[in-house]
Design a protein around this motif. Structure first.
Motif, PDB file in Angstrom:
ATOM      1  N   THR A  20      32.572  49.438   4.609  1.00 38.03           N
ATOM      2  CA  THR A  20      33.303  49.126   5.843  1.00 38.03           C
ATOM      3  C   THR A  20      32.442  49.391   7.077  1.00 38.03           C
ATOM      4  O   THR A  20      32.525  48.660   8.062  1.00 38.03           O
ATOM      5  CB  THR A  20      34.603  49.942   5.950  1.00 38.03           C
ATOM      6  OG1 THR A  20      34.303  51.329   5.791  1.00 38.03           O
ATOM      7  CG2 THR A  20      35.611  49.506   4.905  1.00 38.03           C
ATOM      8  N   GLU A  21      31.608  50.413   7.037  1.00 34.54           N
ATOM      9  CA  GLU A  21      30.712  50.708   8.157  1.00 34.54           C
ATOM     10  C   GLU A  21      29.444  49.868   8.090  1.00 34.54           C
ATOM     11  O   GLU A  21      28.887  49.499   9.125  1.00 34.54           O
ATOM     12  CB  GLU A  21      30.352  52.194   8.179  1.00 34.54           C
ATOM     13  CG  GLU A  21      31.515  53.083   8.546  1.00 34.54           C
ATOM     14  CD  GLU A  21      31.131  54.548   8.610  1.00 34.54           C
ATOM     15  OE1 GLU A  21      29.936  54.869   8.805  1.00 34.54           O
ATOM     16  OE2 GLU A  21      32.040  55.382   8.471  1.00 34.54           O
ATOM     17  N   PHE A  22      28.972  49.579   6.884  1.00 34.32           N
ATOM     18  CA  PHE A  22      27.762  48.778   6.703  1.00 34.32           C
ATOM     19  C   PHE A  22      27.957  47.381   7.296  1.00 34.32           C
ATOM     20  O   PHE A  22      27.011  46.741   7.718  1.00 34.32           O
ATOM     21  CB  PHE A  22      27.426  48.689   5.208  1.00 34.32           C
ATOM     22  CG  PHE A  22      26.085  48.094   4.897  1.00 34.32           C
ATOM     23  CD1 PHE A  22      24.918  48.740   5.253  1.00 34.32           C
ATOM     24  CD2 PHE A  22      25.986  46.885   4.221  1.00 34.32           C
ATOM     25  CE1 PHE A  22      23.669  48.204   4.953  1.00 34.32           C
ATOM     26  CE2 PHE A  22      24.748  46.336   3.910  1.00 34.32           C
ATOM     27  CZ  PHE A  22      23.592  46.993   4.283  1.00 34.32           C
ATOM     28  N   ARG A  23      29.201  46.915   7.347  1.00 32.37           N
ATOM     29  CA  ARG A  23      29.525  45.603   7.918  1.00 32.37           C
ATOM     30  C   ARG A  23      29.394  45.568   9.435  1.00 32.37           C
ATOM     31  O   ARG A  23      29.285  44.505  10.014  1.00 32.37           O
ATOM     32  CB  ARG A  23      30.981  45.236   7.590  1.00 32.37           C
ATOM     33  CG  ARG A  23      31.233  44.791   6.220  1.00 32.37           C
ATOM     34  CD  ARG A  23      32.674  44.260   6.161  1.00 32.37           C
ATOM     35  NE  ARG A  23      33.167  44.363   4.825  1.00 32.37           N
ATOM     36  CZ  ARG A  23      34.186  45.130   4.441  1.00 32.37           C
ATOM     37  NH1 ARG A  23      34.843  45.837   5.332  1.00 32.37           N
ATOM     38  NH2 ARG A  23      34.559  45.158   3.197  1.00 32.37           N
ATOM     39  N   GLU A  24      29.481  46.722  10.071  1.00 33.71           N
ATOM     40  CA  GLU A  24      29.526  46.790  11.533  1.00 33.71           C
ATOM     41  C   GLU A  24      28.122  46.779  12.136  1.00 33.71           C
ATOM     42  O   GLU A  24      27.369  47.741  11.985  1.00 33.71           O
ATOM     43  CB  GLU A  24      30.258  48.064  11.977  1.00 33.71           C
ATOM     44  CG  GLU A  24      31.689  48.147  11.495  1.00 33.71           C
ATOM     45  CD  GLU A  24      32.559  47.040  12.059  1.00 33.71           C
ATOM     46  OE1 GLU A  24      32.349  46.625  13.211  1.00 33.71           O
ATOM     47  OE2 GLU A  24      33.454  46.572  11.317  1.00 33.71           O
ATOM     48  N   PRO A  25      27.773  45.691  12.852  1.00 31.26           N
ATOM     49  CA  PRO A  25      26.423  45.589  13.434  1.00 31.26           C
ATOM     50  C   PRO A  25      26.061  46.751  14.351  1.00 31.26           C
ATOM     51  O   PRO A  25      24.930  47.234  14.324  1.00 31.26           O
ATOM     52  CB  PRO A  25      26.459  44.271  14.210  1.00 31.26           C
ATOM     53  CG  PRO A  25      27.586  43.495  13.618  1.00 31.26           C
ATOM     54  CD  PRO A  25      28.570  44.492  13.112  1.00 31.26           C
TER      55      PRO A  25
END
Length: 164
Positions: free
Chosen positions: A64-69
């Motif tokens: 979920t955090e890895f998706r956030e640029p």
């Protein structure tokens, strides 16, 4: 035993590492497994982070955090839509847990450290397809990891770049 394995994938966002990621998902990942995306950066612009995380790497970063640029930008990692799509799909369809861990330093050493730190059952990585001469002078990350890893290592070759 499927369902509780810890599978690591060395990902530098190259074509060969993306092939390794897809291979691991298609051939190893099973419901309930953990898929650890391991990315090693050779250096960092943030020296305080280097001192803090140099030994054990970043905290675990959930998908979920890895998706956030903006979150990945803090770590100095560009967002790769192709990789995110692959991980999102695998997470949903295979019901696996995806976590990312970043390290700073020499990829050969850090990948071997990651195997022990994360207690991986196996590691999958791509091969850049260096010629024999380049491997001698530059050294091969895959050769080093295969020789020194504390778990089985699968090398996924790009069929196009490894044709004779």
């Amino acid at each position: 035993m499927p369902g509780d394995r810890k599978i690591g994938v060395a990902l530098d966002f190259s074509k060969s590492s993306k092939l390794a990621l897809q291979w691991a998902i298609d051939n190893l990942a099973d419901k309930g497994d953990f898929l650890y995306i391991i990315h090693v950066k050779s250096d960092s612009a943030d020296e305080s982070r280097d001192v803090l995380w140099t030994t054990h790497g970043s905290p675990l970063i959930p998908l979920t955090e890895f998706r956030e640029p903006e979150i990945m930008k803090k770590y100095g990692v560009q967002t790769d839509i192709e990789v995110l799509d692959t991980l999102d799909t695998a997470s949903r369809q295979k019901e696996i847990k995806v976590v990312t861990k970043l390290y700073w330093g020499d990829a050969r050493e850090k990948l071997c450290e990651a195997i022990e730190d994360l207690k991986l059952d196996s590691l999958v990585m791509g091969s850049r397809g260096l010629s024999t001469i380049k491997r001698i002078f530059l050294g091969s990350v895959t050769n080093y990891v295969m020789s020194n890893a504390a778990c089985p290592v699968t090398i996924v070759k790009d069929p196009i770049s490894h044709k004779h």
